[in-house]
Scaffold this motif. Sequence first.
Motif, PDB file in Angstrom:
ATOM      1  N   THR A  82     -13.516 -10.070   5.864  1.00  0.00           N
ATOM      2  CA  THR A  82     -12.686  -8.868   5.861  1.00  0.00           C
ATOM      3  C   THR A  82     -12.853  -8.138   4.546  1.00  0.00           C
ATOM      4  N   CYS A  83     -12.834  -6.825   4.610  1.00  0.00           N
ATOM      5  CA  CYS A  83     -12.912  -5.977   3.424  1.00  0.00           C
ATOM      6  C   CYS A  83     -11.652  -5.124   3.356  1.00  0.00           C
TER       7      CYS A  83
ATOM      8  N   MET B 207      -8.989   4.988   5.001  1.00  0.00           N
ATOM      9  CA  MET B 207     -10.186   4.961   5.848  1.00  0.00           C
ATOM     10  C   MET B 207     -10.137   6.036   6.923  1.00  0.00           C
ATOM     11  N   SER B 208      -8.950   6.439   7.320  1.00  0.00           N
ATOM     12  CA  SER B 208      -8.807   7.454   8.366  1.00  0.00           C
ATOM     13  C   SER B 208      -9.311   8.825   7.922  1.00  0.00           C
ATOM     14  N   ARG B 209      -9.510   8.996   6.622  1.00  0.00           N
ATOM     15  CA  ARG B 209     -10.006  10.276   6.111  1.00  0.00           C
ATOM     16  C   ARG B 209     -11.491  10.466   6.392  1.00  0.00           C
ATOM     17  N   GLY B 210     -12.151   9.369   6.762  1.00  0.00           N
ATOM     18  CA  GLY B 210     -13.563   9.508   7.091  1.00  0.00           C
ATOM     19  C   GLY B 210     -14.416   8.497   6.362  1.00  0.00           C
TER      20      GLY B 210
ATOM     21  N   GLY C 129     -24.942  -3.490   8.535  1.00  0.00           N
ATOM     22  CA  GLY C 129     -24.498  -2.468   9.473  1.00  0.00           C
ATOM     23  C   GLY C 129     -23.396  -1.606   8.895  1.00  0.00           C
ATOM     24  N   ASN C 130     -23.098  -0.508   9.595  1.00  0.00           N
ATOM     25  CA  ASN C 130     -22.060   0.440   9.182  1.00  0.00           C
ATOM     26  C   ASN C 130     -21.120   0.724  10.352  1.00  0.00           C
ATOM     27  N   VAL C 131     -19.892   1.093  10.001  1.00  0.00           N
ATOM     28  CA  VAL C 131     -18.911   1.458  11.019  1.00  0.00           C
ATOM     29  C   VAL C 131     -18.103   2.657  10.531  1.00  0.00           C
ATOM     30  N   TYR C 132     -17.723   3.542  11.455  1.00  0.00           N
ATOM     31  CA  TYR C 132     -16.861   4.678  11.138  1.00  0.00           C
ATOM     32  C   TYR C 132     -15.419   4.305  11.493  1.00  0.00           C
ATOM     33  N   HIS C 133     -14.457   5.056  10.976  1.00  0.00           N
ATOM     34  CA  HIS C 133     -13.061   4.677  11.220  1.00  0.00           C
ATOM     35  C   HIS C 133     -12.697   4.793  12.691  1.00  0.00           C
ATOM     36  N   THR C 134     -13.500   5.531  13.442  1.00  0.00           N
ATOM     37  CA  THR C 134     -13.254   5.659  14.881  1.00  0.00           C
ATOM     38  C   THR C 134     -13.864   4.499  15.669  1.00  0.00           C
ATOM     39  N   GLY C 135     -14.642   3.665  14.977  1.00  0.00           N
ATOM     40  CA  GLY C 135     -15.294   2.540  15.631  1.00  0.00           C
ATOM     41  C   GLY C 135     -16.769   2.738  15.913  1.00  0.00           C
ATOM     42  N   ASN C 136     -17.280   3.963  15.745  1.00  0.00           N
ATOM     43  CA  ASN C 136     -18.707   4.207  15.922  1.00  0.00           C
ATOM     44  C   ASN C 136     -19.486   3.334  14.940  1.00  0.00           C
ATOM     45  N   ASP C 137     -20.517   2.647  15.417  1.00  0.00           N
ATOM     46  CA  ASP C 137     -21.212   1.707  14.543  1.00  0.00           C
ATOM     47  C   ASP C 137     -22.716   1.709  14.782  1.00  0.00           C
ATOM     48  N   TYR C 138     -23.452   1.198  13.810  1.00  0.00           N
ATOM     49  CA  TYR C 138     -24.892   0.971  13.970  1.00  0.00           C
ATOM     50  C   TYR C 138     -25.287  -0.169  13.055  1.00  0.00           C
TER      51      TYR C 138
ATOM     52  N   VAL D   3     -24.208  -9.460  15.336  1.00  0.00           N
ATOM     53  CA  VAL D   3     -23.257  -8.804  14.431  1.00  0.00           C
ATOM     54  C   VAL D   3     -22.287  -7.876  15.172  1.00  0.00           C
ATOM     55  N   THR D   4     -21.036  -7.905  14.720  1.00  0.00           N
ATOM     56  CA  THR D   4     -20.059  -6.890  15.110  1.00  0.00           C
ATOM     57  C   THR D   4     -19.276  -6.497  13.864  1.00  0.00           C
ATOM     58  N   ILE D   5     -19.183  -5.190  13.617  1.00  0.00           N
ATOM     59  CA  ILE D   5     -18.341  -4.685  12.535  1.00  0.00           C
ATOM     60  C   ILE D   5     -17.237  -3.856  13.163  1.00  0.00           C
ATOM     61  N   SER D   6     -16.003  -4.161  12.801  1.00  0.00           N
ATOM     62  CA  SER D   6     -14.858  -3.471  13.388  1.00  0.00           C
ATOM     63  C   SER D   6     -13.937  -2.948  12.299  1.00  0.00           C
ATOM     64  N   VAL D   7     -13.110  -1.986  12.677  1.00  0.00           N
ATOM     65  CA  VAL D   7     -12.191  -1.330  11.747  1.00  0.00           C
ATOM     66  C   VAL D   7     -10.752  -1.494  12.216  1.00  0.00           C
ATOM     67  N   ASP D   8      -9.859  -1.744  11.287  1.00  0.00           N
ATOM     68  CA  ASP D   8      -8.428  -1.682  11.538  1.00  0.00           C
ATOM     69  C   ASP D   8      -7.872  -0.660  10.545  1.00  0.00           C
ATOM     70  N   ALA D   9      -7.878   0.600  10.963  1.00  0.00           N
ATOM     71  CA  ALA D   9      -7.469   1.667  10.053  1.00  0.00           C
ATOM     72  C   ALA D   9      -6.006   1.549   9.654  1.00  0.00           C
ATOM     73  N   SER D  10      -5.176   0.964  10.509  1.00  0.00           N
ATOM     74  CA  SER D  10      -3.749   0.821  10.189  1.00  0.00           C
ATOM     75  C   SER D  10      -3.543  -0.128   9.008  1.00  0.00           C
ATOM     76  N   LYS D  11      -4.469  -1.065   8.847  1.00  0.00           N
ATOM     77  CA  LYS D  11      -4.406  -1.998   7.714  1.00  0.00           C
ATOM     78  C   LYS D  11      -5.354  -1.583   6.594  1.00  0.00           C
ATOM     79  N   ASN D  12      -6.073  -0.503   6.825  1.00  0.00           N
ATOM     80  CA  ASN D  12      -7.066  -0.009   5.862  1.00  0.00           C
ATOM     81  C   ASN D  12      -8.077  -1.108   5.502  1.00  0.00           C
TER      82      ASN D  12
END
Lengths: 124, 111
Positions: free
Chosen positions: A21-22, A29-32, A50-59, A68-77
């Motif tokens: 976790t980071c 993070m919701s700012r972009g 890999g990279n992920v956007y706050h909306t979940g878009n990833d590559y 690999v899976t990278i995920s975001v929890d913007a509510s927890k930043n």
Amino acid sequence: QVLLQESGPGLVKPSETLVLTCDVSGFSMSRGHYWGWIRQTPGRGLEWIGNVYHTGNDYYNPSLKSRVTISVDASKNQFSLQLSSLTAADTAMYHCARALPYCSGSICYSFDVWGQGTMVTVSS
Amino acid sequence: QSVLTQPPSVSGAPGQTVTISCTGGASNIGAGYEVYWYQQPPGAAPKLIIYMNDNRPSGVPDRFSASKSGTSASLAIAGLQADDEGAYYCQTYDNSLNVVVFGGGTKLTVL
């Protein structure tokens, strides 16, 4: 000041799944921005995961994509890395980082803020 | 073997100028992707020192400069100081491999 801090197990067994976790502070993070994981070993140097956007878009790095899976929890930043089917070759220092907004199409490939890194050893 | 080739090491005396090369190919630097440079002191995280080929982030001294031409790029460090020691990495994107790529790194020693 934007700060990134990695956390997770320092030792994992072969064939298991690593979860790191980071935590992001000083920037919502919701700012972009895309957010990424990079690992480093003395022998292979820096390797982008890999990279992920706050909306979940990833590559992902094609060489790791199947594991690999990278995920975001913007509510927890925070954002997380899952890497499965671990082998000794996955032993490395793992850094999280914020991607710069200078992108080629949807690919943002540089990083302006890095975490200190967390060392992960894969061993039975 | 890295897609971007850097010399393993360079050295210079305090006050001197050193240059670090980064050689790529037609699918990365030669394809027009921007080059970025990072400094990594021993035991620390990489720090961005050059973005978009030749731009310095705020706070990076103007002793650091960079350029890009064809399939190569280079970083110059003028007026070497002891705290410039560490590893330096170039980085860009490769559209043949579809991957963010880093150079193998160059270790700078200030004599």
